[in-house]
Scaffold this active site. Structure first.
Site, PDB file in Angstrom:
ATOM      1  N   SER A  90       0.775  -1.235  -0.005  1.00 29.51           N
ATOM      2  CA  SER A  90      -0.138   0.009  -0.076  1.00 29.51           C
ATOM      3  C   SER A  90       0.878   1.150   0.061  1.00 29.51           C
ATOM      4  O   SER A  90       0.672   2.369  -0.749  1.00 29.51           O
ATOM      5  CB  SER A  90      -1.075  -0.177   1.317  1.00 29.51           C
ATOM      6  OG  SER A  90      -1.718  -0.820   1.258  1.00 29.51           O
ATOM      7  N   LYS A 138       1.026   7.197  -6.552  1.00 29.44           N
ATOM      8  CA  LYS A 138      -0.193   8.090  -7.028  1.00 29.44           C
ATOM      9  C   LYS A 138       0.158   9.298  -6.618  1.00 29.44           C
ATOM     10  O   LYS A 138      -0.175  10.392  -7.477  1.00 29.44           O
ATOM     11  CB  LYS A 138      -1.511   7.491  -6.012  1.00 29.44           C
ATOM     12  CG  LYS A 138      -2.125   5.931  -6.427  1.00 29.44           C
ATOM     13  CD  LYS A 138      -3.167   5.637  -5.490  1.00 29.44           C
ATOM     14  CE  LYS A 138      -3.540   4.169  -5.968  1.00 29.44           C
ATOM     15  NZ  LYS A 138      -4.142   3.420  -4.854  1.00 29.44           N
ATOM     16  N   GLN A 182      -6.859   4.181   0.550  1.00 35.22           N
ATOM     17  CA  GLN A 182      -6.066   2.774   0.284  1.00 35.22           C
ATOM     18  C   GLN A 182      -6.630   1.584   0.960  1.00 35.22           C
ATOM     19  O   GLN A 182      -6.748   1.628   2.190  1.00 35.22           O
ATOM     20  CB  GLN A 182      -4.622   2.973   0.333  1.00 35.22           C
ATOM     21  CG  GLN A 182      -3.846   2.003  -0.093  1.00 35.22           C
ATOM     22  CD  GLN A 182      -3.822   1.947  -1.672  1.00 35.22           C
ATOM     23  OE1 GLN A 182      -3.955   2.963  -2.315  1.00 35.22           O
ATOM     24  NE2 GLN A 182      -3.418   0.746  -1.995  1.00 35.22           N
TER      25      GLN A 182
HETATM   26  N1  GUN Z   1      -5.429  -1.899  -2.598  1.00 33.88           N
HETATM   27  C1  GUN Z   1      -4.863  -2.410  -3.713  1.00 33.88           C
HETATM   28  N2  GUN Z   1      -5.310  -1.632  -4.820  1.00 33.88           N
HETATM   29  C2  GUN Z   1      -6.035  -0.677  -4.700  1.00 33.88           C
HETATM   30  C3  GUN Z   1      -6.648   0.280  -5.420  1.00 33.88           C
HETATM   31  O1  GUN Z   1      -6.736   0.457  -6.630  1.00 33.88           O
HETATM   32  N3  GUN Z   1      -7.685   1.194  -4.817  1.00 33.88           N
HETATM   33  C4  GUN Z   1      -7.399   1.369  -3.247  1.00 33.88           C
HETATM   34  N4  GUN Z   1      -8.315   2.110  -2.729  1.00 33.88           N
HETATM   35  N5  GUN Z   1      -6.938   0.380  -2.652  1.00 33.88           N
HETATM   36  C5  GUN Z   1      -6.349  -0.501  -3.137  1.00 33.88           C
END
Ligand code: GUN
Length: 299
Positions: A46, A53, A97
């Site tokens: 994460s 991002k 996330q």
């Molecule tokens: N955990 C793994 N992939 C994602 C994603 O694309 N969005 C979110 N919010 N959590 C994630």
């Protein structure tokens, strides 16, 4: 041999379009679109996602707001932060996330994000809008797959599409999007009988089951377009002991010989997810201001 569908290049193109649009917004409105990302805890995967991002958000000229909470924090604290972000005029998109720690209710948290700022399209109201064919925020990965498919095939009308996987994040919204584009859609999953035969009818096959290299070349209709959403880490003793490599849900070598077009892993769908997150943030901004979102990055 199939044409390789280059998601990495296409994602760079989407980010370029987002960047241009963000510049125009800044010039004409004097406002910078902003994306808030919330991370609870220290899950290593994460942390990598959130860092990427944030970096790509800044690269297209938007504001990135990162909020990190301790894994022991209460659900109340997280809900209060989301409420603040919902009310913050500088924040146009919010992403929380996943996964969240076990003591938190993921659905409750996701549904506390304002639907208009829910740039991942996970809110129940966006799910409902999408499944009834109304304008909504669309989950990033299925949106990325649809943009790749339209770019590769043009009009999708009348094509037979099989989505393998029934998750709320990929399978179900993907099926809704393909239906909206007038495909004949089948959702297959781990319990589907004769799954090989079901897949062999597909002009478009989207694999999102999370099983490494499950879909083999002899499942594929000759000339079909194969979109591989899977990201699976498997042992790679051929490289070195204890080494791993990333593979998709599609057995690439065998499918590449039969398909007309295929996305590689890595470098296919993966890069499209963040590009579409940025595109969705622009869409959320436009809708808030009553502007028309740019058609090439929205559905
Ligand atoms: N955990 C793994 N992939 C994602 C994603 O694309 N969005 C979110 N919010 N959590 C994630």
């Amino acid at each position: 041999m199939a044409q390789i569908i280059d998601g990495k290049a296409f994602a760079a193109d989407v980010r370029q379009k987002v960047k241009k649009y963000v510049n125009r917004i800044k010039e004409t409105h004097g406002i910078t679109p902003g994306l808030a990302v919330v991370l609870v805890g220290e899950d290593p995967a994460s942390q990598v996602y959130v860092r990427n991002k944030g970096k790509q958000t800044l690269e297209v000229g938007m504001n990135s707001f990162e909020h990190k909470l301790d894994k022991t924090c209460s659900e109340e604290v997280l809900l209060s932060l989301i409420n603040d972000l919902n009310l913050d005029p500088n924040v146009h998109g919010i992403l929380c996330q996943l996964p969240l720690p076990d003591h938190m209710n993921e659905n409750l948290v996701i549904n506390s994000i304002s639907p208009e700022k829910d740039v991942e399209g996970f809110h129940i109201s966006n799910g409902g809008l999408l499944s009834t064919g109304q304008s909504s925020m669309v989950p990033c990965t299925p949106l990325g797959c649809l943009l790749l498919l339209r770019n590769h095939l043009g009009d999708l009308t009348g094509k037979s599409a099989v989505v393998v996987g029934r998750s709320n994040i990929v399978g179900k919204p993907m099926a809704s999007l393909l239906l909206k584009d007038s495909c004949t859609v089948t959702i297959a999953h781990s319990r589907t009988m004769n799954i090989t035969e079901v897949c062999s009818k597909a002009d478009i096959l989207v694999a999102a089951v999370g099983r490494p290299e499950m879909i083999k070349g002899d499942w594929i209709k000759p000339g079909a377009t194969v979109i591989d959403v899977g990201i699976n880490r498997i042992p790679a003793p051929e490289k070195e002991e204890n080494k791993t490599r990333i593979v998709g849900d599609v057995h690439f070598e065998s499918c590449e010989r039969v398909a007309g077009g295929i996305t590689p892993v890595p470098g296919g769908v993966g890069p499209m997810t963040i590009a579409c997150l940025l595109a969705n943030t622009v869409t959320a901004f436009c809708r808030e201001k009553g502007l028309e979102p740019p058609s090439e990055i929205t559905v």
